[in-house]
Design a protein around this motif. Structure first.
Motif: not given
Length: 133
Positions: A40-47, A90-92, A99-100
């Motif tokens: 499984l490929s996962v995207q939008e993992v924040l860090g 990044g993502h607020p 949030r990373g």
């Protein structure tokens, strides 16, 4: 051997802080478990960093019964690490707090063993401790 692979946009997956985020995380875990894929490929993992996102991916893998840790690299002696790729986007959150950065990762079923001891990806089964590629 045929490997079933899926892709999942986990939409701003971050370490859950609120009750609402914990409930959402639990739903993501349940959906992932129900996919029945071997990869499984996962995207939008924040860090904040690749390492931080890797820790989150590792927790997500543990919670879903999948794996994400690569084999140590025998050529460089680099240790095993989560299969995550970094981004600088990044993502607020809804309150404007950072949030990373977005990252992507790969998870796999334990029996799939895509990274044998030599660090060479394979989809062939291993027998008698002898890698086959």
């Amino acid at each position: 051997m045929i490997i079933s692979h899926g892709g999942y946009n986990v939409f701003n997956l971050s370490k859950p802080r609120s009750v609402e985020e914990k409930e959402r995380y639990a739903r993501l875990v349940n959906v992932t478990r129900g996919l029945g894929v071997q990869s499984l490929s996962v995207q939008e993992v924040l860090g904040d960093s690749p390492e931080g996102a890797g820790h989150l991916l590792q927790q997500f893998a543990d919670d879903t019964g999948l794996e994400c840790m690569t084999a140590p690299n025998p050529a460089t002696a680099a240790p095993a690490m989560p299969a995550i790729a970094a981004s600088q986007h990044g993502h607020p959150d809804k309150n404007g707090a950072f949030r990373g950065n977005y990252h992507v990762g790969v998870l796999w079923a334990p029996a799939s063993n895509p990274y044998p001891a030599a660090g060479v990806p394979t989809t062939a089964p291993r027998t008698s401790g002898t890698p086959s590629w």
